[in-house]
Design an enzyme around this catalytic site. Structure first.
Site, short mmCIF file in Angstrom:
data_model
loop_
_atom_site.label_atom_id
_atom_site.label_comp_id
_atom_site.label_asym_id
_atom_site.label_seq_id
_atom_site.Cartn_x
_atom_site.Cartn_y
_atom_site.Cartn_z
N PHE A 51 0.85 -1.20 0.00
CA PHE A 51 0.00 0.00 0.00
C PHE A 51 0.88 1.24 0.00
CE2 PHE A 51 -2.23 -3.49 1.87
CZ PHE A 51 -3.51 -3.40 1.32
N LYS A 52 0.68 2.04 -1.02
CA LYS A 52 1.39 3.32 -1.08
C LYS A 52 0.40 4.39 -0.65
CE LYS A 52 3.76 6.34 -4.39
NZ LYS A 52 4.09 6.60 -5.81
#
Lengths: 190, 190
Positions: A51-52
């Site tokens: 997850f960015k």
């Protein structure tokens, strides 16, 4: 987009591939993704693992995501040119996806952080922050190309439509700010 | 809101008062104000004179505003916790409306800048940027109150609904970041 539509989408992608999926959570997409929902995606869909996080208050969201998703969150990552990198590392980020302009600078922050030398990371973050901030607030995607062009790495800094080239004065400010830090990119192709 | 509705509003306010009007141009308002339109307001409505620009690419907008509005733009100002202060000063900003937490720090940037000591301003901006950035990205309006409470200036750091108090870990990060700079606010009430 509804949460169930997004869930179905990632389920379909996950079923079709063998590599991990990274979800980029950025306001520019127009799709709000709550930490609860991201954690659920990670728990329920096998390949959803990274997850960015690029939303406002990213650090608080990373912290919540890790708390809710536990081991399913293989890679909670910082993003957005590293503008909140130190806070995100403190929140449990295990990596960062920044722009491509000066990984040597980002490394000066991340390497000591994970070596337990937080004070050194704090100082490196403070040192690079003027450039990170200038890229984040004045330039966006064009910054990496400008730096690479300036350092002889690439021949053209043209950006795709509908992006516009940086105004000349903004471009000059970027180079000035970068030169103070002597990033590799400005010497690489020379 | 339409441009003509906004124009009528400021015309009515201008006709009713004797003091200058400052327009705060911030995305959080949900009302997009182009540089062309702001310049027209300044030219056509007597008391509209000051502009606090807090939009993305604020420096480029300030530059455009000054170019289009000329002398009618009495005060082109930086805002948003000073996160883009140096670029905005370079773009012609003649002042800044930051938060109230550490004017002594902001002054270390602005005073030398207007005294022609840009290099000193650049260094001061770099020095204060970690705190400015932490306030801008992790805290928002709560930061000033937290700093003032911590320094004994005020008794309560409560924020109004629907704002939430800072998470404790975020609050601790703010104090840590501020302590590195020894702002007056942390000593003022002690």
């Amino acid at each position: 987009m509804t949460d169930s539509g997004i869930h179905e989408f990632f389920r379909a992608v996950s079923d079709a591939i063998d590599i991990p999926i990274m979800i980029q959570d950025a306001p520019v997409s127009g799709t709000a993704l709550s930490a609860e929902f991201l954690a659920r995606l990670a728990r329920e869909i096998p390949r959803v693992a990274y997850f960015k996080i690029e939303t406002p208050r990213a650090a608080a969201k990373l912290r919540e995501l890790v708390m809710l998703g536990g081991e399913a969150i293989e890679g909670p990552w910082d993003g957005e040119e590293a503008i909140t990198l130190l806070a995100d590392l403190d929140a449990g980020a295990t990596g960062s996806m920044t722009s491509g302009g000066y990984p040597d600078g980002i490394r000066q922050i991340i390497d000591p952080y994970f070596a337990g030398q937080r004070e050194q990371a704090v100082n490196a973050y403070a040192r690079w922050l003027p450039l990170i901030n200038y890229e984040n607030r004045q330039c966006g995607l064009a910054a990496s190309k400008v730096l690479m062009k300036e350092g002889g790495v690439i021949a053209s800094e043209a950006v795709r439509h509908p992006l516009q080239p940086l105004p000349l004065v903004t471009r000059a400010g970027l180079i000035e700010t970068a030169c103070r830090l002597d990033p590799l990119v400005l010497r690489w192709g020379k």
